[in-house]
Design a protein around this motif. Structure first.
Motif, PDB file in Angstrom:
ATOM      1  N   THR A  25     -16.928 -20.334  35.655  1.00  0.00           N
ATOM      2  CA  THR A  25     -16.959 -21.582  36.849  1.00  0.00           C
ATOM      3  C   THR A  25     -18.311 -22.912  35.734  1.00  0.00           C
ATOM      4  O   THR A  25     -17.498 -24.149  35.437  1.00  0.00           O
ATOM      5  N   ASP A  50     -12.898 -15.316  33.793  1.00  0.00           N
ATOM      6  CA  ASP A  50     -11.920 -16.379  34.378  1.00  0.00           C
ATOM      7  C   ASP A  50      -9.905 -16.299  34.240  1.00  0.00           C
ATOM      8  O   ASP A  50      -9.361 -16.908  35.306  1.00  0.00           O
ATOM      9  N   ASP A  56      -7.571 -15.856  37.272  1.00  0.00           N
ATOM     10  CA  ASP A  56      -6.146 -16.617  36.825  1.00  0.00           C
ATOM     11  C   ASP A  56      -5.470 -16.523  36.829  1.00  0.00           C
ATOM     12  O   ASP A  56      -3.873 -16.772  37.578  1.00  0.00           O
ATOM     13  N   SER A 108      -3.367 -20.445  33.631  1.00  0.00           N
ATOM     14  CA  SER A 108      -4.977 -21.180  34.064  1.00  0.00           C
ATOM     15  C   SER A 108      -5.046 -21.669  33.626  1.00  0.00           C
ATOM     16  O   SER A 108      -5.944 -23.050  33.379  1.00  0.00           O
ATOM     17  N   ARG A 126      -7.007 -23.170  42.998  1.00  0.00           N
ATOM     18  CA  ARG A 126      -8.562 -24.103  43.028  1.00  0.00           C
ATOM     19  C   ARG A 126      -8.878 -25.868  43.013  1.00  0.00           C
ATOM     20  O   ARG A 126      -8.339 -25.839  41.790  1.00  0.00           O
ATOM     21  N   HIS A 156     -11.723 -27.101  42.404  1.00  0.00           N
ATOM     22  CA  HIS A 156     -12.531 -28.308  41.927  1.00  0.00           C
ATOM     23  C   HIS A 156     -12.357 -27.980  39.445  1.00  0.00           C
ATOM     24  O   HIS A 156     -11.293 -27.552  39.848  1.00  0.00           O
ATOM     25  N   ARG A 208      -6.557 -23.780  36.276  1.00  0.00           N
ATOM     26  CA  ARG A 208      -5.718 -23.253  37.250  1.00  0.00           C
ATOM     27  C   ARG A 208      -5.494 -22.123  37.858  1.00  0.00           C
ATOM     28  O   ARG A 208      -5.438 -20.784  36.988  1.00  0.00           O
ATOM     29  N   THR A 211      -7.017 -19.512  44.493  1.00  0.00           N
ATOM     30  CA  THR A 211      -8.525 -18.410  45.419  1.00  0.00           C
ATOM     31  C   THR A 211      -7.978 -17.332  46.933  1.00  0.00           C
ATOM     32  O   THR A 211      -8.562 -16.575  46.476  1.00  0.00           O
TER      33      THR A 211
END
Lengths: 397, 107
Positions: free
Chosen positions: A165, A237, A241, A280, A377, A379, A383, A386
């Motif tokens: 993140t 991540d 994703d 993502s 998500r 933030h 992409r 959640t």
């Protein structure tokens, strides 16, 4: 004021994040090169111009930083990556070490473990009826097989997601949310660096293969540590994703899932198609080293160019019927991993990871349905989902 | 247009006319030749367009590059002296009649 096509579209706004594809269609209709006034950056969004910018590294540099911030003008948040944020010739040496550590030869030995872990994790949820698929599968599976492959100890692996993140959040403009997040988790970057040391990595893992390149004198010990760090930043991540979005796509297209269920060998192609259709990594940045002309537009030196690879995958000039998700599409040259010398170095790893997962899923699950609201998500960063509430119907034993 | 012959591991032969300037990998992938994947799109990253050049002499093939050389050490099928990544073989008139054999596996 120079002659240029401008737009007020803000690629970091919640509206854009919720539905990038209608914004892409608008950008494609405006022209090949558009200036986004909200952030003072250029963007490209057609297959051909994305490919041009990503492959012409003499003009469009990575040394200016992987995100919107311009390292030619301001200080980076961490020491720049020695593979992502450098240009040739420095890039070639480090890139080659990682490419080899993630090559078909290495991956062939890993496949069996991926298959076994995927089969076990799907078996654990197949009879549960309704599941929250992100926590139960699409996050849990990469978070197991990826660090296992690198040779990371079990303890504290959730830090990988926090670090991801941090890394991907730095892609966009600084927002209060991000600054708070960095403060809350300020110990995590050091934790990551400790875990990237030679003596912390299990024998036989990809981490030790990278350190093996240091033993051969191809890179220094410090560079080996940084390459392991790069791999840990970029590999978790992204696959969490992308696998999540692929599962979501399959759940919303029952006729496509039926094809996969009836022929699980379509798994690799299904993931390739999902990576084109909704993945993502939606965009990348380059920074111009000199004044240049692109599709008739003059772009000055030291300018940021945003490359919407998510839009390239929907470009009707390149893909027939691009908005249709079709897992049996003969898909060639989709750009979801980028392309050129900075194309995703772990893409073969990602494909294998996903192939094993969707094959195991299709072998055990007869059908599925989305049973509640999904969360995207919002933030900064990649992409991804959640939450994905899914009802599963197992295949008859 | 100059042509290239692809011989699959099972012996199937495919002859393709390849436009000058196009890589052999691209030509094979666009014509659905089984046995060449080219998943990374020609970035010398995936080593899934590995071929064995059967008749290298006289075609003026480019030398094996530094990155190509490293990746050829890491292919799924064994590396041989005649191994190349076909994304690095860009078609020229001089390459007409080139014959490449495909390995039994690319990943």
């Amino acid at each position: 004021m120079p002659n240029r096509i401008t737009s007020q579209i803000d690629p970091f706004s919640p509206e854009f994040r919720a539905d990038p594809y209608s914004a892409y269609a608008e950008l494609r209709s405006l022209g090949k090169v558009v200036y986004l006034e909200k952030h003072d950056i250029w963007c490209v969004h057609h297959y051909d111009t994305c490919q041009k910018v990503l492959t012409d590294y003499d003009t469009y540099s990575n040394a200016g930083g992987g995100g919107i911030r311009n390292y030619f003008k301001e200080k980076p948040w961490r020491k720049p990556s020695i593979i992502l944020e450098v240009d040739p010739p420095e890039h070639t040496r480090t890139r080659t070490v990682l490419s080899r550590a993630l090559s078909p030869k290495v991956l062939r030995q890993i496949r069996e473990r991926f298959d076994a872990d995927a089969a076990r994790m799907v078996a654990e949820v197949r009879d549960r009826g309704e599941i929250e698929a992100v926590s139960a599968l699409t996050r849990a599976y990469p978070l197991k097989v990826f660090p296992d492959s690198v040779g990371l100890a079990e303890e504290g692996r959730e830090n990988l997601l926090i670090y991801g993140t941090m890394v991907f959040g730095a892609f966009g403009p600084v927002v209060p949310w991000y600054e708070e997040y960095m403060e809350t988790h300020k110990d995590v970057p050091d934790w990551i660096v400790r875990r990237c040391q030679r003596d912390m990595l299990a024998e036989g893992g990809i981490g030790q293969i990278i350190y093996g390149a240091a033993d051969e004198g191809k890179i220094t010990e410090e560079e080996a540590m940084m390459l392991v760090r790069t791999f840990l930043s970029a590999g978790v991540d992204t696959t969490v994703d992308s696998i999540g979005l692929c599962l979501w796509a399959l759940a919303r297209h029952p006729e496509q899932y039926a094809k996969l269920r009836d022929d699980p060998t379509l798994a690799r192609n299904a993931f390739e198609e999902a990576t084109r259709w909704d993945s993502s990594s939606q965009s990348l940045f380059r920074t111009t080293l000199k004044e240049t002309e692109l599709a008739g537009q003059t772009i000055g030196a030291n300018e940021k160019v945003m490359i919407f690879i998510g839009s390239a995958g929907r470009d009707p000039e390149h893909f027939e019927d691009p908005d249709t998700f079709d897992i049996s599409r003969k898909i060639k040259g989709q750009m979801g991993y980028g392309v050129g010398i900075h194309g995703c170095v772990g893409q073969m790893f990602a494909r294998l990871e996903a192939e094993c997962f969707f094959q195991a899923f299709a072998q055990q699950i007869d059908s599925m349905a989305v049973t509640g609201p999904t969360g995207l998500r919002m933030h900064p960063g990649l992409r991804g989902l959640t939450t994905l509430p899914l009802a599963l119907t197992p295949k008859a034993a | 247009m100059p042509n290239v012959t692809f011989i699959a591991d099972d012996g199937t032969e495919t002859v393709l006319d390849v436009a000058v300037g196009t890589s052999i990998m691209e030509a094979a992938v666009m014509s659905n030749v089984d046995g060449i994947m080219g998943e990374c799109g020609g970035s010398i990253n995936c080593a899934t367009c590995h071929v064995y050049v059967q008749n290298a002499g006289g075609f003026g093939l480019p030398d094996v590059g530094e990155v190509e050389n490293e990746m050829l050490d890491a292919t799924a099928a064994e590396r041989r002296p005649e191994s190349r990544l076909s994304c690095q073989l860009i078609m020229t008139e001089a390459m007409a009649g080139l014959i490449v054999r495909l390995p039994d596996a690319q990943y």
